[in-house]
Design an enzyme around this catalytic site. Structure first.
Site, short mmCIF file in Angstrom:
data_model
loop_
_atom_site.label_atom_id
_atom_site.label_comp_id
_atom_site.label_asym_id
_atom_site.label_seq_id
_atom_site.Cartn_x
_atom_site.Cartn_y
_atom_site.Cartn_z
N HIS A 75 0.84 -1.21 0.00
CA HIS A 75 0.00 0.00 0.00
C HIS A 75 0.88 1.26 0.00
O HIS A 75 0.54 2.25 -0.64
CB HIS A 75 -0.95 0.01 1.21
CG HIS A 75 -2.08 -0.97 1.06
ND1 HIS A 75 -3.36 -0.71 1.46
CD2 HIS A 75 -2.11 -2.22 0.54
CE1 HIS A 75 -4.14 -1.75 1.19
NE2 HIS A 75 -3.40 -2.68 0.65
N ASP B 56 -6.13 5.35 3.20
CA ASP B 56 -6.33 3.95 2.87
C ASP B 56 -7.75 3.49 3.20
O ASP B 56 -8.35 3.95 4.17
CB ASP B 56 -5.34 3.11 3.68
CG ASP B 56 -4.99 1.83 2.99
OD1 ASP B 56 -3.87 1.75 2.46
OD2 ASP B 56 -5.83 0.92 2.97
N GLN C 149 12.05 -5.00 -8.46
CA GLN C 149 11.07 -5.67 -9.34
C GLN C 149 10.74 -4.91 -10.62
O GLN C 149 10.69 -5.52 -11.69
CB GLN C 149 9.78 -5.97 -8.56
CG GLN C 149 8.70 -6.63 -9.41
CD GLN C 149 7.66 -7.33 -8.59
OE1 GLN C 149 7.99 -8.17 -7.76
NE2 GLN C 149 6.41 -7.01 -8.81
N HIS D 183 1.84 -13.91 -7.07
CA HIS D 183 0.73 -14.20 -6.16
C HIS D 183 -0.49 -13.32 -6.50
O HIS D 183 -1.48 -13.38 -5.79
CB HIS D 183 1.18 -13.94 -4.72
CG HIS D 183 1.40 -12.48 -4.41
ND1 HIS D 183 2.15 -11.65 -5.20
CD2 HIS D 183 0.93 -11.69 -3.42
CE1 HIS D 183 2.14 -10.43 -4.70
NE2 HIS D 183 1.41 -10.42 -3.61
N SER E 258 1.93 -5.98 -8.33
CA SER E 258 2.73 -6.86 -9.19
C SER E 258 1.99 -7.14 -10.49
O SER E 258 2.58 -7.12 -11.58
CB SER E 258 3.01 -8.18 -8.47
OG SER E 258 3.85 -7.94 -7.37
N GLU F 76 2.04 -4.12 -12.69
CA GLU F 76 3.42 -3.88 -13.17
C GLU F 76 3.72 -4.81 -14.35
O GLU F 76 4.34 -4.41 -15.34
CB GLU F 76 4.42 -4.08 -12.03
CG GLU F 76 4.37 -2.94 -11.01
CD GLU F 76 4.89 -3.31 -9.62
OE1 GLU F 76 5.66 -4.29 -9.50
OE2 GLU F 76 4.53 -2.62 -8.65
N ALA G 282 -5.76 -12.31 0.68
CA ALA G 282 -6.38 -11.01 0.37
C ALA G 282 -7.36 -11.16 -0.82
O ALA G 282 -8.10 -12.13 -0.87
CB ALA G 282 -5.31 -9.95 0.12
N GLU G 283 -7.28 -10.21 -1.77
CA GLU G 283 -8.23 -10.25 -2.91
C GLU G 283 -7.58 -10.93 -4.11
O GLU G 283 -8.03 -10.81 -5.25
CB GLU G 283 -8.67 -8.82 -3.23
CG GLU G 283 -7.83 -8.01 -4.18
CD GLU G 283 -6.37 -7.76 -3.80
OE1 GLU G 283 -5.86 -8.30 -2.79
OE2 GLU G 283 -5.72 -7.02 -4.56
#
Ligand code: UPG
Length: 481
Positions: A21, A124, A351, A366, A371, A374, A389-390
């Site tokens: 986040h 957030d 990354q 994951h 990610s 990106e 998570a989602e």
């Protein structure tokens, strides 16, 4: 100060304290700064130290940016001294306490708003109380979910219609009601709190209420990527949202890409040298973000799959595992046998820099949204391995809606991944993504999305225009026009 405030918008950026986040919110601050907005990044001391270089670099580019520090309420929350980052919660109880503890941040935030009187706050989604605090000061609160519109919509449809309640087993499949596109999921792929109901369910209800009362939502995505779901979110669910991503595209040069987030555990030049020695589309990049935890037995399956695959690979293993005395997650003599073929990064990788290298042909991920986006931005297809998570929703977007990824076969939402996926399945998914017609087709589709993403953030593009519209609206309500 009053005079300055009237001339320039000032936005507070207040992310939840985890890398997934903080990183995109810092990118968002950089993006707003590039449009002449004063930006303040609000966080706790340790996170401020970790990310101060990003704010320093904004300043060195001539932007009006700073960090404002608030202390994490460890005592009030019953957490150990020094606890500041949610990824360091070692037990479920700590994790529970840390989520609920965020409400203690309302008071220091209130003080900062009183002191600085910004034009608005981007807080957030996990800080539902922020809407009330902002409204007390008469300023708009914007929500940042961290994920894509598809997953926000999917989560909302499951929350509202509760299709899983009528199923008899965790293996039963349901179609997400209301969500365009007949998206199917197994009950066991839903977050535990949704499946079983818990304190967090109530908290989630508060999150949604505060979102409805907020000024709107800023999304790290672009319209063309998930058009149907953006329209559904805006028109079907009636929410106000601006799609201003991909945020990571605010990094133009290799230095800035390599330095994004935590300090990398590998020298960037060494990493580049390694990648430069490989042919285009010959390297698989394997990384599971900043939170996912894998048992040694599962890491061993990954190690064997990568060794037996005919591809070069870069594999990032989180430091918590690699820092343990015995590297029981790696077969004996592995690195010597695979010298030149595989590069293991223990800790944190650069990354963005790796993903955009032409040698990288696939990304085993994951499905954390950062990610995923990106990879999309640089046109790299994925092997999807959602964990928590989602991420199971994101997988559906990648594999079924966009058709730029192959699922490895993850079946169950879990905080810690056991040896559920065998070597053969990993190898097969990697081969399908890297080679053959199927791989080429996915790559071509991914590249097209990547080109569209880059156009979206350029002047006249969808994200650029959405951002301009948001800034204009903010100026109007702040009497800055
Ligand atoms: O070695 C590493 C590992 C990660 N990253 C970066 O760290 C970020 C990780 O974010 P993400 O891929 O979204 O994964 P998580 O850290 O798991 O993110 C959390 O936050 C995301 C945004 O809300 C959610 O989509 C995820 O499900 C949730 O786990 C990305 O920008 C990566 O580029 C690195 O640069 N190097």
């Amino acid at each position: 100060m009053d005079h300055e405030k009237r001339k320039q918008l000032h936005i507070f950026f207040f992310p939840f304290m985890i890398q997934g986040h903080i990183i995109p919110v810092l990118d968002m601050a950089k993006l707003f700064a590039s449009r002449g907005v004063k930006t303040s990044f609000v966080t706790t001391p340790a996170n401020a130290a970790l990310f101060s270089k990003s704010v320093e670099s904004m300043k060195s580019e001539g932007h009006n940016s700073d960090i404002l520090i608030i202390n994490f309420p460890v005592k009030e929350a019953g957490l150990p001294d020094g606890f500041e980052s949610f990824d360091s919660a070692e037990t479920r109880e700590m994790s529970r306490k840390s989520f609920l503890a965020t409400s203690f941040l309302a008071q220091p935030l209130d003080q900062l708003l009183e002191e600085h009187r910004p034009s608005c706050i981007v807080a957030d989604m996990l800080f539902p109380w922020a809407t009330g605090v902002a409204s007390k000061h008469g300023i708009p609160r914007l929500v940042f979910h961290g994920t894509c519109c598809f997953s926000v919509c999917a989560t909302e449809c499951v929350r509202v219609y509760e299709p899983h309640r009528t199923l008899s087993s965790d293996d039963d499949v349901f179609v997400i009601p209301g969500l365009p596109g007949e998206i199917r999921l197994k009950r066991k792929q839903l977050p535990v709190f949704m499946r079983l109901g818990s304190e967090f369910c109530k908290f989630y209800g508060e999150i949604k209420k505060s979102e409805l009362e907020s000024f709107g939502v800023l999304v790290n995505s672009f319209y063309e990527l998930e058009q149907v779901y953006v329209d559904y979110y805006r028109d079907g669910l009636g929410r106000k949202a601006w799609h201003i991503g991909p945020l990571a595209l605010c990094h133009n040069d290799i230095e800035s890409k390599a330095n994004r987030g935590k300090e990398a555990s590998i020298d960037k030049n060494k990493c580049l040298e390694w990648l430069n020695s490989k042919k285009p589309i010959s390297v698989v990049y394997v990384c599971f973000g900043s939170l996912a935890n894998f048992e040694s037995s599962q890491l061993l399956e990954i190690a064997r799959a990568l060794e037996d695959s005919k591809q070069y690979f870069i594999w990032v293993v989180k430091r918590e595992r690699s820092g343990e005395d015995t590297e029981d997650w790696l077969p004996e003599g592995y690195e010597i046998r695979n010298e030149g073929k595989g590069l293991i990064i223990r800790g944190w990788s650069p990354q963005l820099m790796i993903l955009e290298h032409e040698a990288v042909g696939a990304f085993v991920t994951h499905c954390g949204w950062n990610s995923t986006l990106e990879a999309i931005t640089v046109g790299v297809p994925m092997v999807t391995w959602p964990v928590a998570a989602e991420q199971f929703y994101n997988e559906k977007l990648v594999t079924e809606v966009l058709r730029i990824g192959v699922p490895v076969g993850a079946q169950k939402w879990a905080r810690r991944v056991g040896d559920s996926i065998k070597k053969e399945a990993i190898e097969k998914a990697v081969t399908r993504t890297m080679t053959g017609q199927e791989g080429d087709e996915m790559r071509n589709r991914a590249r097209k999305f990547g080109e569209t993403a880059k156009r979206a953030v350029k002047e006249g593009g969808s994200s650029y225009t959405d951002l301009s519209a948001f800034i204009e609206e903010l100026k109007q309500i702040s009497n800055l026009r």
